[in-house]
Design a protein around this motif. Structure first.
Motif, PDB file in Angstrom:
ATOM      1  N   ALA A 157       0.838  -1.209   0.000  1.00 54.66           N
ATOM      2  CA  ALA A 157       0.000   0.000   0.000  1.00 54.66           C
ATOM      3  C   ALA A 157       0.869   1.253   0.000  1.00 54.66           C
ATOM      4  CB  ALA A 157      -0.932  -0.010   1.204  1.00 54.66           C
ATOM      5  N   LEU A 158       1.893   1.255   0.838  1.00 52.75           N
ATOM      6  CA  LEU A 158       2.787   2.420   0.920  1.00 52.75           C
ATOM      7  C   LEU A 158       3.587   2.598  -0.366  1.00 52.75           C
ATOM      8  CD1 LEU A 158       3.975   1.900   4.604  1.00 52.75           C
ATOM      9  CD2 LEU A 158       2.537   3.783   3.756  1.00 52.75           C
ATOM     10  N   ALA A 159       4.061   1.496  -0.936  1.00 47.56           N
ATOM     11  CA  ALA A 159       4.841   1.574  -2.177  1.00 47.56           C
ATOM     12  C   ALA A 159       3.993   2.140  -3.315  1.00 47.56           C
ATOM     13  CB  ALA A 159       5.383   0.195  -2.548  1.00 47.56           C
ATOM     14  N   LEU A 160       2.745   1.697  -3.413  1.00 54.75           N
ATOM     15  CA  LEU A 160       1.861   2.215  -4.468  1.00 54.75           C
ATOM     16  C   LEU A 160       1.648   3.718  -4.304  1.00 54.75           C
ATOM     17  CD1 LEU A 160      -0.681  -0.731  -4.624  1.00 54.75           C
ATOM     18  CD2 LEU A 160       0.686   0.100  -6.555  1.00 54.75           C
ATOM     19  N   GLN A 161       1.426   4.149  -3.072  1.00 54.98           N
ATOM     20  CA  GLN A 161       1.238   5.593  -2.850  1.00 54.98           C
ATOM     21  C   GLN A 161       2.501   6.360  -3.209  1.00 54.98           C
ATOM     22  OE1 GLN A 161      -0.453   6.135   1.180  1.00 54.98           O
ATOM     23  NE2 GLN A 161      -2.237   6.910   0.100  1.00 54.98           N
ATOM     24  N   GLU A 162       3.648   5.864  -2.786  1.00 56.46           N
ATOM     25  CA  GLU A 162       4.909   6.543  -3.085  1.00 56.46           C
ATOM     26  C   GLU A 162       5.136   6.649  -4.589  1.00 56.46           C
ATOM     27  OE1 GLU A 162       7.786   4.387  -0.817  1.00 56.46           O
ATOM     28  OE2 GLU A 162       7.169   5.331   1.074  1.00 56.46           O
ATOM     29  N   GLU A 163       4.619   5.670  -5.338  1.00 58.37           N
ATOM     30  CA  GLU A 163       4.770   5.684  -6.803  1.00 58.37           C
ATOM     31  C   GLU A 163       3.726   6.560  -7.486  1.00 58.37           C
ATOM     32  OE1 GLU A 163       4.617   1.563  -7.881  1.00 58.37           O
ATOM     33  OE2 GLU A 163       6.344   1.085  -6.599  1.00 58.37           O
ATOM     34  N   GLY A 164       2.791   7.110  -6.724  1.00 62.57           N
ATOM     35  CA  GLY A 164       1.813   8.019  -7.313  1.00 62.57           C
ATOM     36  C   GLY A 164       0.402   7.473  -7.429  1.00 62.57           C
ATOM     37  N   VAL A 165       0.169   6.220  -7.007  1.00 62.26           N
ATOM     38  CA  VAL A 165      -1.197   5.690  -6.952  1.00 62.26           C
ATOM     39  C   VAL A 165      -1.742   6.141  -5.596  1.00 62.26           C
ATOM     40  CG1 VAL A 165      -2.665   3.649  -7.089  1.00 62.26           C
ATOM     41  CG2 VAL A 165      -0.490   3.707  -8.338  1.00 62.26           C
ATOM     42  N   LEU A 166      -2.297   7.346  -5.558  1.00 61.10           N
ATOM     43  CA  LEU A 166      -2.598   7.985  -4.280  1.00 61.10           C
ATOM     44  C   LEU A 166      -3.707   7.287  -3.502  1.00 61.10           C
ATOM     45  CD1 LEU A 166      -2.298  11.753  -5.253  1.00 61.10           C
ATOM     46  CD2 LEU A 166      -0.538  10.195  -4.379  1.00 61.10           C
ATOM     47  N   VAL A 167      -4.641   6.654  -4.216  1.00 59.00           N
ATOM     48  CA  VAL A 167      -5.741   5.948  -3.551  1.00 59.00           C
ATOM     49  C   VAL A 167      -5.794   4.528  -4.121  1.00 59.00           C
ATOM     50  CG1 VAL A 167      -8.191   6.026  -2.946  1.00 59.00           C
ATOM     51  CG2 VAL A 167      -6.963   8.158  -3.366  1.00 59.00           C
ATOM     52  N   PRO A 168      -4.859   3.677  -3.708  1.00 59.06           N
ATOM     53  CA  PRO A 168      -4.846   2.310  -4.254  1.00 59.06           C
ATOM     54  C   PRO A 168      -6.038   1.506  -3.747  1.00 59.06           C
ATOM     55  CG  PRO A 168      -3.209   2.524  -2.513  1.00 59.06           C
ATOM     56  CD  PRO A 168      -3.781   3.894  -2.739  1.00 59.06           C
ATOM     57  N   THR A 169      -6.515   0.614  -4.573  1.00 59.46           N
ATOM     58  CA  THR A 169      -7.621  -0.258  -4.183  1.00 59.46           C
ATOM     59  C   THR A 169      -7.077  -1.490  -3.456  1.00 59.46           C
ATOM     60  OG1 THR A 169      -7.530  -1.548  -6.219  1.00 59.46           O
ATOM     61  CG2 THR A 169      -8.915   0.452  -6.242  1.00 59.46           C
ATOM     62  N   ALA A 170      -7.978  -2.185  -2.778  1.00 55.77           N
ATOM     63  CA  ALA A 170      -7.583  -3.428  -2.106  1.00 55.77           C
ATOM     64  C   ALA A 170      -7.019  -4.428  -3.118  1.00 55.77           C
ATOM     65  CB  ALA A 170      -8.786  -4.020  -1.369  1.00 55.77           C
ATOM     66  N   GLN A 171      -7.597  -4.467  -4.329  1.00 53.48           N
ATOM     67  CA  GLN A 171      -7.117  -5.404  -5.350  1.00 53.48           C
ATOM     68  C   GLN A 171      -5.710  -5.029  -5.819  1.00 53.48           C
ATOM     69  OE1 GLN A 171      -8.959  -8.303  -6.546  1.00 53.48           O
ATOM     70  NE2 GLN A 171      -6.783  -8.675  -6.933  1.00 53.48           N
ATOM     71  N   GLN A 172      -5.473  -3.735  -6.046  1.00 59.81           N
ATOM     72  CA  GLN A 172      -4.127  -3.303  -6.456  1.00 59.81           C
ATOM     73  C   GLN A 172      -3.097  -3.641  -5.384  1.00 59.81           C
ATOM     74  OE1 GLN A 172      -5.382   0.829  -7.157  1.00 59.81           O
ATOM     75  NE2 GLN A 172      -4.470   0.694  -9.207  1.00 59.81           N
ATOM     76  N   ILE A 173      -3.475  -3.414  -4.135  1.00 60.74           N
ATOM     77  CA  ILE A 173      -2.560  -3.692  -3.023  1.00 60.74           C
ATOM     78  C   ILE A 173      -2.302  -5.192  -2.914  1.00 60.74           C
ATOM     79  CG2 ILE A 173      -2.298  -3.580  -0.512  1.00 60.74           C
ATOM     80  CD1 ILE A 173      -4.057  -0.961  -0.693  1.00 60.74           C
ATOM     81  N   SER A 174      -3.350  -5.991  -3.032  1.00 65.89           N
ATOM     82  CA  SER A 174      -3.200  -7.452  -2.973  1.00 65.89           C
ATOM     83  C   SER A 174      -2.288  -7.956  -4.081  1.00 65.89           C
ATOM     84  CB  SER A 174      -4.561  -8.136  -3.092  1.00 65.89           C
ATOM     85  OG  SER A 174      -5.391  -7.771  -2.038  1.00 65.89           O
ATOM     86  N   ASP A 175      -2.523  -7.456  -5.290  1.00 66.81           N
ATOM     87  CA  ASP A 175      -1.689  -7.867  -6.423  1.00 66.81           C
ATOM     88  C   ASP A 175      -0.229  -7.528  -6.173  1.00 66.81           C
ATOM     89  OD1 ASP A 175      -3.984  -8.744  -7.667  1.00 66.81           O
ATOM     90  OD2 ASP A 175      -4.141  -7.025  -9.043  1.00 66.81           O
ATOM     91  N   ARG A 176       0.030  -6.307  -5.683  1.00 69.64           N
ATOM     92  CA  ARG A 176       1.411  -5.890  -5.425  1.00 69.64           C
ATOM     93  C   ARG A 176       2.037  -6.732  -4.316  1.00 69.64           C
ATOM     94  NH1 ARG A 176       4.988  -1.429  -5.718  1.00 69.64           N
ATOM     95  NH2 ARG A 176       4.047  -1.121  -7.752  1.00 69.64           N
ATOM     96  N   ALA A 177       1.247  -7.058  -3.298  1.00 62.63           N
ATOM     97  CA  ALA A 177       1.762  -7.830  -2.155  1.00 62.63           C
ATOM     98  C   ALA A 177       1.924  -9.309  -2.485  1.00 62.63           C
ATOM     99  CB  ALA A 177       0.828  -7.664  -0.959  1.00 62.63           C
ATOM    100  N   GLY A 178       1.297  -9.744  -3.584  1.00 64.42           N
ATOM    101  CA  GLY A 178       1.372 -11.158  -3.942  1.00 64.42           C
ATOM    102  C   GLY A 178       0.485 -12.035  -3.075  1.00 64.42           C
TER     103      GLY A 178
ATOM    104  N   PHE B 187      -6.188 -10.475   1.921  1.00 65.56           N
ATOM    105  CA  PHE B 187      -6.176  -9.055   2.303  1.00 65.56           C
ATOM    106  C   PHE B 187      -7.230  -8.802   3.374  1.00 65.56           C
ATOM    107  CE2 PHE B 187      -7.754  -4.788   2.172  1.00 65.56           C
ATOM    108  CZ  PHE B 187      -6.660  -3.971   1.916  1.00 65.56           C
ATOM    109  N   PHE B 188      -8.456  -9.252   3.111  1.00 64.97           N
ATOM    110  CA  PHE B 188      -9.550  -8.953   4.040  1.00 64.97           C
ATOM    111  C   PHE B 188      -9.558  -9.855   5.279  1.00 64.97           C
ATOM    112  CE2 PHE B 188     -11.212  -6.707   0.276  1.00 64.97           C
ATOM    113  CZ  PHE B 188     -11.370  -5.469   0.875  1.00 64.97           C
ATOM    114  N   ARG B 189      -8.757 -10.919   5.273  1.00 64.48           N
ATOM    115  CA  ARG B 189      -8.550 -11.665   6.514  1.00 64.48           C
ATOM    116  C   ARG B 189      -7.671 -10.854   7.466  1.00 64.48           C
ATOM    117  NH1 ARG B 189      -8.250 -16.392   3.568  1.00 64.48           N
ATOM    118  NH2 ARG B 189      -5.987 -16.321   3.485  1.00 64.48           N
ATOM    119  N   HIS B 190      -6.717 -10.133   6.892  1.00 64.69           N
ATOM    120  CA  HIS B 190      -5.796  -9.331   7.713  1.00 64.69           C
ATOM    121  C   HIS B 190      -6.378  -7.965   8.073  1.00 64.69           C
ATOM    122  CE1 HIS B 190      -2.417 -12.053   7.552  1.00 64.69           C
ATOM    123  NE2 HIS B 190      -2.627 -12.217   6.258  1.00 64.69           N
TER     124      HIS B 190
END
Length: 196
Positions: free
Chosen positions: A28-49, A55-58
């Motif tokens: 989530a932090l990496a996406l924001q730092e790269e300019g995706v200011l409001v990342p979605t749960a799906q984008q974050i999950s994909d990036r986290a692998g 995601f929603f268990r955590h």
């Protein structure tokens, strides 16, 4: 399965769970730092692998993720503003403070913009942002103890001039260089505090 094997299996699951949780926060932090200011749960999950269900268990929702992210980076974020050379004349200390803030604002710009974009939506972001503003004000008092004796209007003007919002306006909206922005902020602060 022996007791030891059972305990090892539980520990292994716990470690994997902690790694997944951390991977989600860091994604989530990496996406924001790269300019995706409001990342979605799906984008974050994909990036986290990890899967979206993981995601929603955590994190039951985005707000709990933002709280964890704030806990994760608070120390490093605050360290960007603390320290620095706080000795010298008032003019020298203004120079040091503005340069320290400039470096910090440049470093956290997208994180702050992502927070701004969602302040209306999440109480935890409003709370964290208010805490950070109080911290910046207190830190400025440490740089410039003279602020304790200026009139209230002057103090509020100084906080506005020293803010991320002012920095972002100069750098992004007015398209000024870092050096030009530093010089403008220093001149404004000097005019309020030194030239009196």
């Amino acid at each position: 399965m022996s007791k030891n094997q059972s305990a090892e299996a539980v520990d292994g699951r716990r470690l994997r769970s902690e790694r997944s949780r951390l991977a989600i926060v860091e994604a989530a932090l990496a996406l924001q730092e790269e300019g995706v200011l409001v990342p979605t749960a799906q984008q974050i999950s994909d990036r986290a692998g990890v899967g979206i269900r993981s995601f929603f268990r955590h994190f039951e929702d985005m707000e709990t993720l933002f709280e964890a992210a704030d806990d994760h980076i608070r120390g490093s974020y605050e360290a960007l503003f603390l320290g620095g050379d706080r000795d010298g004349t008032l003019e020298e200390r203004i120079d040091h403070a503005v340069k320290r803030h400039a470096d910090a604002y440049e470093s956290v710009s997208n994180i702050v913009l992502g927070t701004h974009a969602q302040l209306w939506r999440y109480e935890i972001l409003r709370k964290n942002y208010a805490r950070n503003q109080r911290g910046l004000r207190k830190d400025l008092d440490d740089w410039l103890p003279e602020l304790k004796s200026v009139p209230r209007d002057t103090r509020e003007s100084i906080d506005a001039i020293s803010s991320f919002e002012m920095w972002h306006r100069l750098r992004y909206h007015q398209g000024l260089s870092k050096t030009a922005s530093i010089n403008i902020i220093k001149a404004l602060l000097n005019s309020l505090m030194v030239d009196d």
